[in-house]
Design an enzyme around this catalytic site. Structure first.
Site, PDB file in Angstrom:
ATOM      1  N   ASP A 178      42.247  47.083  32.274  1.00 59.50           N
ATOM      2  CA  ASP A 178      40.832  46.859  32.008  1.00 59.50           C
ATOM      3  C   ASP A 178      40.728  46.972  30.478  1.00 59.50           C
ATOM      4  O   ASP A 178      41.738  46.785  29.783  1.00 59.50           O
ATOM      5  CB  ASP A 178      39.958  47.887  32.744  1.00 59.50           C
ATOM      6  CG  ASP A 178      38.481  47.488  32.808  1.00 59.50           C
ATOM      7  OD1 ASP A 178      38.113  46.688  33.675  1.00 59.50           O
ATOM      8  OD2 ASP A 178      37.684  47.954  31.963  1.00 59.50           O
ATOM      9  N   LYS A 207      38.915  52.731  40.521  1.00 58.40           N
ATOM     10  CA  LYS A 207      38.888  52.508  39.067  1.00 58.40           C
ATOM     11  C   LYS A 207      39.347  53.779  38.385  1.00 58.40           C
ATOM     12  O   LYS A 207      39.208  54.873  38.946  1.00 58.40           O
ATOM     13  CB  LYS A 207      37.458  52.188  38.601  1.00 58.40           C
ATOM     14  CG  LYS A 207      37.400  51.462  37.272  1.00 58.40           C
ATOM     15  CD  LYS A 207      37.539  49.972  37.465  1.00 58.40           C
ATOM     16  CE  LYS A 207      37.646  49.218  36.177  1.00 58.40           C
ATOM     17  NZ  LYS A 207      37.506  47.765  36.403  1.00 58.40           N
TER      18      LYS A 207
HETATM   19  N1  GLU Z   1      39.794  45.460  35.531  1.00 58.12           N
HETATM   20  C1  GLU Z   1      39.650  44.222  36.247  1.00 58.12           C
HETATM   21  C2  GLU Z   1      38.314  44.226  36.961  1.00 58.12           C
HETATM   22  O1  GLU Z   1      37.352  44.747  36.460  1.00 58.12           O
HETATM   23  C3  GLU Z   1      40.857  43.899  37.105  1.00 58.12           C
HETATM   24  C4  GLU Z   1      41.247  44.943  38.102  1.00 58.12           C
HETATM   25  C5  GLU Z   1      42.564  44.686  38.822  1.00 58.12           C
HETATM   26  O2  GLU Z   1      43.239  43.693  38.523  1.00 58.12           O
HETATM   27  O3  GLU Z   1      42.902  45.499  39.680  1.00 58.12           O
HETATM   28  O4  GLU Z   1      38.155  43.678  38.020  1.00 58.12           O
END
Ligand code: GLU
Length: 447
Positions: A169, A129
């Site tokens: 996100d 992340k």
């Molecule tokens: N931000 C999204 C999540 O919390 C998607 C992450 C992604 O597609 O890599 O899962």
């Protein structure tokens, strides 16, 4: 619930000592460790090989300066982060969040949860992340571009299609991914699927924008069916108005429910006739304006400033805004108002006290790691299409997403039952996501 197992207690004490002043991260770790109690008791090799000690510690975390110049010619500095949490089952994968609340604690809690979520999808993706404390609100398009270019100019050295694949996100959507992808390609001279959530003309997947919201409803549909009911005729309360909330509202409506609320950080709207999504999309996706305008445009709807929608009568609540947006009192209000199902579209939107309330009062609760995994699952499908150099139709992606969500629900039910906690989807999601990672870590030795 407090930890009773001595191994887990010791691990958690180390986490507290090593990560002081990081309440979101500590909260996310404790919730997961609580679920592991029956697992570590039945599987002594987890302690022998230090699996839990290792899984709570990120493999790597980078923090960097993001300098950029605003429209007035003034130099601005933000802080950038990327946590590469766990790569046991595949390259690090997870979104980037641009929001003033972003800090090490928030990025680590999100990265930790992402590991289990990604594992639940059944696709080969590790957890990561990232993001920045940059606030996109009120910034011009040119400022957004300059910020994104500066951010990725530093991050690019740490990522790669086989290493770490970021996505969107909160505060990062198609526009931001486009700018970051353009700059990545320029710096590396490579057109590869290094980011997901790309535009359709340069390797993006159909249905990625809709995926988290749709997936949330597919998961909720399974929860409802498990209890012998469906979305048909139900009243749904949704918080948030980003792409998770908008497409959850669209799918819930399509499945026969009436969605009566949505919100942004300033307040919420209530529309007893069901949210008009054309109006909502125009406000939020086209004009990037405040939700307050909805009440001026749609007769019969009301706007409440400075409040969240949890005091509304409903059958189903889908929190789709942000972490800890639903506390113990909100949970009590929902229960008193007849809510029977809660599924999380945002990451960790319910506080631990709220979850305890739901579980003690017969509300069937679907945790974020499982319920909102449709977004990253479809990112995984975007990576597959990029590797194949093909693009699938909307229907094909949507069908795969649907199957993945059905499988995640099954996995949650079975994993909870296997360790004696029938119908506890929190335990099911944590254990189901964990066991695959643990097996991979055991097979790969002490690394
Ligand atoms: N931000 C999204 C999540 O919390 C998607 C992450 C992604 O597609 O890599 O899962």
């Amino acid at each position: 619930m407090a930890l009773t197992n001595n191994y887990l207690k010791g691990v958690y004490e180390t986490v507290l000592k090593r990560n002081p002043n990081e309440p979101e991260f500590q909260q996310a770790v404790l919730e997961v460790l609580e679920s592991f109690e029956p697992v570590v008791e039945q599987r002594p090799e987890l302690e022998e090989k230090g699996i839990i000690d290792r899984i709570v510690e990120p493999e790597r975390m980078v923090m960097f300066r993001v300098p950029w110049v605003d429209d007035n010619g003034k130099v601005q500095v933000n802080r950038g982060f990327r946590v590469q949490y766990n790569s046991a089952i595949g390259p690090y994968k997870g979104g980037l969040r641009f929001h003033p609340s972003v800090c090490a604690s928030v990025i680590k809690f999100l990265g930790f949860e992402q590991c289990f979520k990604n594992s639940l999808t059944g696709l080969p993706m590790g957890g990561g992340k990232g993001g920045s404390d940059f606030d996109p609100k009120g910034k011009s398009d040119a400022e957004i571009m300059r910020f994104c270019q500066s951010f990725i100019t530093e991050l690019q050295r740490h990522i790669g299609q086989f290493t770490d694949v970021p996505a969107g996100d909160i505060g990062v959507g198609g526009r931001e991914i486009g700018y970051m992808y353009g700059q990545y390609k320029r710096l590396n001279n490579e057109a590869v699927g290094v980011l997901t959530g790309k535009g359709l003309s340069f390797g993006g997947s159909l249905a990625r924008t809709e995926a988290t919201g749709y997936g949330l409803c597919y998961y909720t549909k399974e929860m409802l069916a498990y209890k012998g009911t469906s979305f048909e005729g139900k009243t749904v309360v949704i918080s948030g108005s980003g792409n998770v909330a908008i497409y959850a509202a669209q799918k819930a409506t399509e499945l026969g429910a009436k969605v009566v609320t949505m919100s942004d950080s300033a307040g919420f709207i209530y529309d007893p006739n069901g949210i008009n999504l054309d109006v909502m999309k125009d406000i939020k996706e086209v004009r990037r304006a405040r939700i307050k305008e909805y009440a001026d445009l749609v007769p019969g709807s009301t706007y409440t400033a400075g409040a969240r929608p949890w005091n509304t009568v409903c059958d189903i609540a889908l929190p789709c805004a942000t972490q800890n947006e639903l506390d113990e009192n909100d949970a009590k209000a929902l229960i008193a108002n007849g809510c029977k199902f809660v599924a999380e579209g945002a990451n960790m939107p319910s506080t631990p006290e709220a979850v305890a309330q739901f579980q003690a009062n017969g509300v069937f609760f679907g945790p974020a790691k499982a319920a909102n995994a449709g977004g990253v699952a479809t990112s995984g499908l975007e990576m597959s299409q990029n590797s194949l150099r093909l693009s699938w139709s909307f229907e094909e992606v949507d069908e795969r997403l649907h199957d993945i969500m059905v499988n995640i629900f099954k996995c949650c039910v079975e994993s909870a039952e296997k360790y004696g906690h029938k119908d506890n989807l929190v335990m099911g999601a944590n254990i189901g996501g964990f066991e695959k990672i643990a097996d991979a870590m055991l097979a790969q030795g002490i690394v």
